[in-house]
Design an enzyme around this catalytic site. Structure first.
Site, short mmCIF file in Angstrom:
data_model
loop_
_atom_site.label_atom_id
_atom_site.label_comp_id
_atom_site.label_asym_id
_atom_site.label_seq_id
_atom_site.Cartn_x
_atom_site.Cartn_y
_atom_site.Cartn_z
N LYS A 49 0.80 -1.22 0.00
CA LYS A 49 0.00 0.00 0.00
C LYS A 49 0.85 1.28 0.00
O LYS A 49 0.38 2.34 -0.41
CB LYS A 49 -0.94 0.02 1.21
CG LYS A 49 -1.84 -1.20 1.32
CD LYS A 49 -2.65 -1.47 0.06
CE LYS A 49 -3.56 -2.66 0.23
NZ LYS A 49 -4.30 -2.99 -1.00
N TYR A 250 -13.48 -14.25 2.98
CA TYR A 250 -12.48 -13.22 3.22
C TYR A 250 -12.11 -13.17 4.70
O TYR A 250 -12.99 -13.18 5.57
CB TYR A 250 -13.00 -11.85 2.78
CG TYR A 250 -12.06 -10.72 3.13
CD1 TYR A 250 -10.87 -10.55 2.43
CD2 TYR A 250 -12.34 -9.84 4.18
CE1 TYR A 250 -9.98 -9.55 2.76
CE2 TYR A 250 -11.46 -8.83 4.51
CZ TYR A 250 -10.29 -8.69 3.80
OH TYR A 250 -9.40 -7.69 4.12
N TYR A 276 -4.11 -12.55 3.40
CA TYR A 276 -3.72 -12.16 2.05
C TYR A 276 -2.60 -13.04 1.47
O TYR A 276 -2.82 -13.84 0.57
CB TYR A 276 -3.26 -10.69 2.03
CG TYR A 276 -4.32 -9.71 2.41
CD1 TYR A 276 -5.29 -9.29 1.50
CD2 TYR A 276 -4.39 -9.20 3.71
CE1 TYR A 276 -6.28 -8.41 1.85
CE2 TYR A 276 -5.38 -8.32 4.08
CZ TYR A 276 -6.33 -7.91 3.15
OH TYR A 276 -7.30 -7.04 3.52
#
Length: 318
Positions: A49, A250, A276
């Site tokens: 990010k 998720y 992730y």
């Protein structure tokens, strides 16, 4: 094509990040597996990010924003890194997060507490509700504010990964495949578009850790980014290659993801997370074992970071 240098950007990451061969994993999988160490971007606990935030926060500064809003799940790596980068730049981050996942002071919640970050939870599954709340809080503050979407996944954020692919291309190394986690679409969009521009012989594979329609989401972000760059072509869904590794849902650990975490730790001394990077690397393992990669192929795994999440979720890794 408009040059990347024409867009506002604030240097936040330690770049270029290194590319290393995973010798032991390569032997186990029967192909050449490399890793792009975007977990070492140099702020917070690192992660993908930061590349996006170099462009997003530069745009916020350009607009005169004092407050920066963003969102995600309770353990969002993006939200934590947005807070870290905004604090570094003297801006005020306000995180309005879905009340989903681990909200206790563990993992990224602990890091946000250490940074004295304003964190608020909303009991909703709708990001539209959250973006409306950002407007309410921002307008009530009387200050100029800037909204960053979940994951930093829009055209401006994706520029960070178009730039990353140029960084890889500039090394002169050839990769047959680049594999990355697919959680909100922006990283994959930037990588896939950057590959078309700078590494046209490389296929990009997005390894889904959520069940959203990423063939639509990623294509749209690619198209918007291509428009920003004034490219003479329009990306289509044929440019998006996906493998579903979401498993039970998720942020819910999967057996395959847990096994990938153990494999990476035991053989390379690197630590993936169960939300992730563990699931994404499990996708690379799956493709290798299915025979997608030839023995002489070079496969690059984009390690997008997220170590904070490893310490938030109680996982039975076997």
């Amino acid at each position: 094509m408009k040059s990347l240098q024409e867009f506002p950007r604030i240097p936040l990451a330690v770049l270029p990040t290194s590319i290393q061969k995973l010798e032991n994993i390569s032997r186990l999988l029967g192909t050449n597996v490399w890793i792009k160490r975007d977990d070492l971007t140099g702020i917070g606990l690192g992660g993908n990010k930061v590349r996006k935030l170099e462009f997003l926060l530069a745009d916020a500064k350009r607009q005169g924003a004092e407050i920066v809003f963003t969102t995600g799940g309770a353990q969002s790596n993006h939200a934590m890194l947005t807070a870290a980068c905004a604090k570094k730049l003297g801006m005020t981050p306000i995180l309005i997060l879905k009340k989903r996942g681990v909200t206790e002071r563990k993992g990224n919640q602990l890091l946000e507490y250490l940074m004295d970050t304003d964190v608020r939870f909303m009991d909703t599954d709708s990001y539209d509700d959250i973006y409306a709340e950002m407007d309410r809080v921002g307008q009530a503050s009387g200050k100029k504010y800037y909204k960053i979407p979940c994951g930093g996944s829009n055209a401006i954020g994706a520029l960070g990964y178009v730039n990353c692919m140029k960084e890889i291309a500039d090394t002169g190394m050839h990769f047959d495949y680049v594999c990355c986690a697919e959680g909100s679409g922006g990283t994959h969009a930037g990588v896939a578009l950057g590959a078309k521009l700078f590494m046209p012989k490389t296929q990009v594979v997005g390894l889904m850790v959520d069940s959203d329609p990423f063939e639509i989401i990623t294509t749209r972000i690619m198209q918007e980014t291509a428009k920003l760059l004034e490219l003479d072509f329009v990306p289509t869904e044929s440019d998006v290659h996906l493998v579903n590794m979401c498993g039970p849902g998720y942020a819910i650990p999967s057996p395959e993801g847990n096994a990938a975490i153990r494999m990476m730790a035991a053989n390379e001394g690197l630590f993936l997370d169960p939300v992730y990077t563990g699931k994404a690397f499990a996708g690379l393992i799956k493709l290798a074992r299915e025979g997608k990669f030839k023995p002489d192929d070079n496969v690059l795994y984009l390690y997008s970071g997220g170590a904070g999440g490893l310490f938030a979720i109680d996982v039975d890794l076997g």
